[in-house]
Write a protein that holds these residues in place. Sequence first.
Motif, PDB file in Angstrom:
ATOM      1  N   LEU A 148       8.079  20.241  -0.949  1.00 48.96           N
ATOM      2  CA  LEU A 148       9.091  20.559   0.050  1.00 48.96           C
ATOM      3  C   LEU A 148       8.889  19.734   1.319  1.00 48.96           C
ATOM      4  N   PRO A 149       9.877  19.702   2.206  1.00 44.27           N
ATOM      5  CA  PRO A 149       9.670  19.062   3.506  1.00 44.27           C
ATOM      6  C   PRO A 149       8.463  19.697   4.207  1.00 44.27           C
ATOM      7  N   GLY A 150       7.649  18.857   4.810  1.00 40.49           N
ATOM      8  CA  GLY A 150       6.471  19.345   5.517  1.00 40.49           C
ATOM      9  C   GLY A 150       5.249  19.522   4.634  1.00 40.49           C
ATOM     10  N   ALA A 151       5.349  19.148   3.366  1.00 37.02           N
ATOM     11  CA  ALA A 151       4.218  19.303   2.443  1.00 37.02           C
ATOM     12  C   ALA A 151       3.194  18.180   2.596  1.00 37.02           C
ATOM     13  N   GLY A 152       3.567  17.097   3.254  1.00 40.34           N
ATOM     14  CA  GLY A 152       2.654  15.960   3.407  1.00 40.34           C
ATOM     15  C   GLY A 152       2.938  14.829   2.437  1.00 40.34           C
ATOM     16  N   LYS A 153       4.141  14.796   1.878  1.00 37.74           N
ATOM     17  CA  LYS A 153       4.468  13.781   0.878  1.00 37.74           C
ATOM     18  C   LYS A 153       4.384  12.362   1.427  1.00 37.74           C
ATOM     19  N   THR A 154       4.991  12.122   2.564  1.00 36.15           N
ATOM     20  CA  THR A 154       5.038  10.757   3.086  1.00 36.15           C
ATOM     21  C   THR A 154       3.651  10.278   3.499  1.00 36.15           C
ATOM     22  N   THR A 155       2.863  11.154   4.076  1.00 37.86           N
ATOM     23  CA  THR A 155       1.480  10.792   4.422  1.00 37.86           C
ATOM     24  C   THR A 155       0.709  10.416   3.164  1.00 37.86           C
ATOM     25  N   ARG A 156       0.839  11.231   2.129  1.00 35.47           N
ATOM     26  CA  ARG A 156       0.154  10.949   0.863  1.00 35.47           C
ATOM     27  C   ARG A 156       0.717   9.690   0.226  1.00 35.47           C
ATOM     28  N   ALA A 157       2.027   9.499   0.302  1.00 35.03           N
ATOM     29  CA  ALA A 157       2.656   8.310  -0.283  1.00 35.03           C
ATOM     30  C   ALA A 157       2.125   7.033   0.363  1.00 35.03           C
ATOM     31  N   ARG A 158       1.989   7.051   1.670  1.00 35.42           N
ATOM     32  CA  ARG A 158       1.450   5.864   2.368  1.00 35.42           C
ATOM     33  C   ARG A 158       0.036   5.553   1.885  1.00 35.42           C
ATOM     34  N   ARG A 159      -0.763   6.591   1.762  1.00 39.40           N
ATOM     35  CA  ARG A 159      -2.155   6.399   1.320  1.00 39.40           C
ATOM     36  C   ARG A 159      -2.207   5.867  -0.119  1.00 39.40           C
ATOM     37  N   LEU A 160      -1.416   6.455  -1.013  1.00 41.09           N
ATOM     38  CA  LEU A 160      -1.391   5.996  -2.406  1.00 41.09           C
ATOM     39  C   LEU A 160      -0.926   4.540  -2.503  1.00 41.09           C
ATOM     40  N   ALA A 161       0.115   4.200  -1.761  1.00 41.45           N
ATOM     41  CA  ALA A 161       0.621   2.828  -1.798  1.00 41.45           C
ATOM     42  C   ALA A 161      -0.449   1.839  -1.357  1.00 41.45           C
ATOM     43  N   GLU A 162      -1.173   2.195  -0.306  1.00 44.40           N
ATOM     44  CA  GLU A 162      -2.232   1.303   0.178  1.00 44.40           C
ATOM     45  C   GLU A 162      -3.377   1.217  -0.829  1.00 44.40           C
ATOM     46  N   GLU A 163      -3.808   2.338  -1.354  1.00 43.18           N
ATOM     47  CA  GLU A 163      -4.935   2.365  -2.294  1.00 43.18           C
ATOM     48  C   GLU A 163      -4.637   1.615  -3.590  1.00 43.18           C
ATOM     49  N   HIS A 164      -3.377   1.645  -4.040  1.00 42.68           N
ATOM     50  CA  HIS A 164      -3.035   1.089  -5.351  1.00 42.68           C
ATOM     51  C   HIS A 164      -2.186  -0.173  -5.269  1.00 42.68           C
ATOM     52  N   GLY A 165      -1.929  -0.666  -4.077  1.00 47.85           N
ATOM     53  CA  GLY A 165      -1.083  -1.849  -3.936  1.00 47.85           C
ATOM     54  C   GLY A 165       0.294  -1.604  -4.524  1.00 47.85           C
ATOM     55  N   ALA A 166       0.809  -0.397  -4.305  1.00 48.71           N
ATOM     56  CA  ALA A 166       2.072   0.018  -4.907  1.00 48.71           C
ATOM     57  C   ALA A 166       3.227  -0.087  -3.915  1.00 48.71           C
ATOM     58  N   LEU A 167       4.403  -0.242  -4.460  1.00 50.79           N
ATOM     59  CA  LEU A 167       5.635  -0.211  -3.681  1.00 50.79           C
ATOM     60  C   LEU A 167       5.933   1.248  -3.357  1.00 50.79           C
ATOM     61  N   ARG A 168       6.158   1.548  -2.082  1.00 58.50           N
ATOM     62  CA  ARG A 168       6.461   2.927  -1.669  1.00 58.50           C
ATOM     63  C   ARG A 168       7.946   3.029  -1.351  1.00 58.50           C
ATOM     64  N   LEU A 169       8.599   4.022  -1.965  1.00 63.27           N
ATOM     65  CA  LEU A 169      10.022   4.248  -1.742  1.00 63.27           C
ATOM     66  C   LEU A 169      10.212   5.655  -1.194  1.00 63.27           C
ATOM     67  N   THR A 170      10.607   5.725   0.079  1.00 59.39           N
ATOM     68  CA  THR A 170      10.791   6.980   0.800  1.00 59.39           C
ATOM     69  C   THR A 170      12.224   7.031   1.322  1.00 59.39           C
ATOM     70  N   PRO A 171      13.101   7.820   0.691  1.00 59.87           N
ATOM     71  CA  PRO A 171      14.512   7.837   1.094  1.00 59.87           C
ATOM     72  C   PRO A 171      14.742   8.151   2.572  1.00 59.87           C
ATOM     73  N   ASP A 172      13.951   9.062   3.155  1.00 62.50           N
ATOM     74  CA  ASP A 172      14.163   9.409   4.564  1.00 62.50           C
ATOM     75  C   ASP A 172      14.070   8.181   5.466  1.00 62.50           C
ATOM     76  N   GLU A 173      13.215   7.230   5.125  1.00 67.20           N
ATOM     77  CA  GLU A 173      13.050   6.041   5.952  1.00 67.20           C
ATOM     78  C   GLU A 173      14.259   5.112   5.865  1.00 67.20           C
ATOM     79  N   TRP A 174      15.117   5.331   4.907  1.00 71.89           N
ATOM     80  CA  TRP A 174      16.348   4.562   4.769  1.00 71.89           C
ATOM     81  C   TRP A 174      17.535   5.319   5.360  1.00 71.89           C
ATOM     82  N   MET A 175      17.560   6.633   5.167  1.00 68.19           N
ATOM     83  CA  MET A 175      18.716   7.432   5.588  1.00 68.19           C
ATOM     84  C   MET A 175      18.929   7.378   7.104  1.00 68.19           C
ATOM     85  N   LEU A 176      17.861   7.535   7.856  1.00 64.45           N
ATOM     86  CA  LEU A 176      17.996   7.567   9.313  1.00 64.45           C
ATOM     87  C   LEU A 176      18.550   6.249   9.866  1.00 64.45           C
TER      88      LEU A 176
END
Length: 174
Positions: free
Chosen positions: A10-38
């Motif tokens: 849910l919102p406020g669960a820490g998804k984006t924080t975790r997503a940033r960390r995973l992307a950095e750790e794994h050299g992965a592409l991170r796709l976060t819709p909120d960063e596009w919608m605004l």
Amino acid sequence: MTVLFLLVGLPGAGKTTRARRLAEEHGALRLTPDEWMLPLFGVSDPDGKRDVLEGRLLWLALEAVRLGTSVVLDYGCWSRAERSAIRCLAEAEGARVDLIPLPVGEETQRARIAHRWATTPGETFPMTDADIAFGRARFEEPDASELDGSAADEPPPGWSTWREWAAWRWPSSG
């Protein structure tokens, strides 16, 4: 092996924080819709455009895993059907899917949402009590079979494939 990390919460669960960390750790592409919608629309979901944007991002995620790039999808994926569709599509492209649930209690959720709005209003959307209640009422917690990858769900009635359902759920996902 290429991995599609699918964040669930849910919102406020820490998804984006975790997503940033995973992307950095794994050299992965991170796709976060909120960063596009605004930047594109200034609001969370103008006239259903969020579903269209998520569809385009899903298409991009599938193209990336097809090319051997791991992806972090920061969608929330409240329903089992959404998670099943994404798993099926990603696995068809040869990716392993890591479902990452981020549970959050209501009090913590409300505190995080309030803090985010107070500290970074230009990077988030306001949420009302009704918005929070709506999400909590509709959220389907992943069960053990989803988490271990053994779930083999069929598409919902009326849909012959997950790809068809996904194209309906996220217009433009192909």
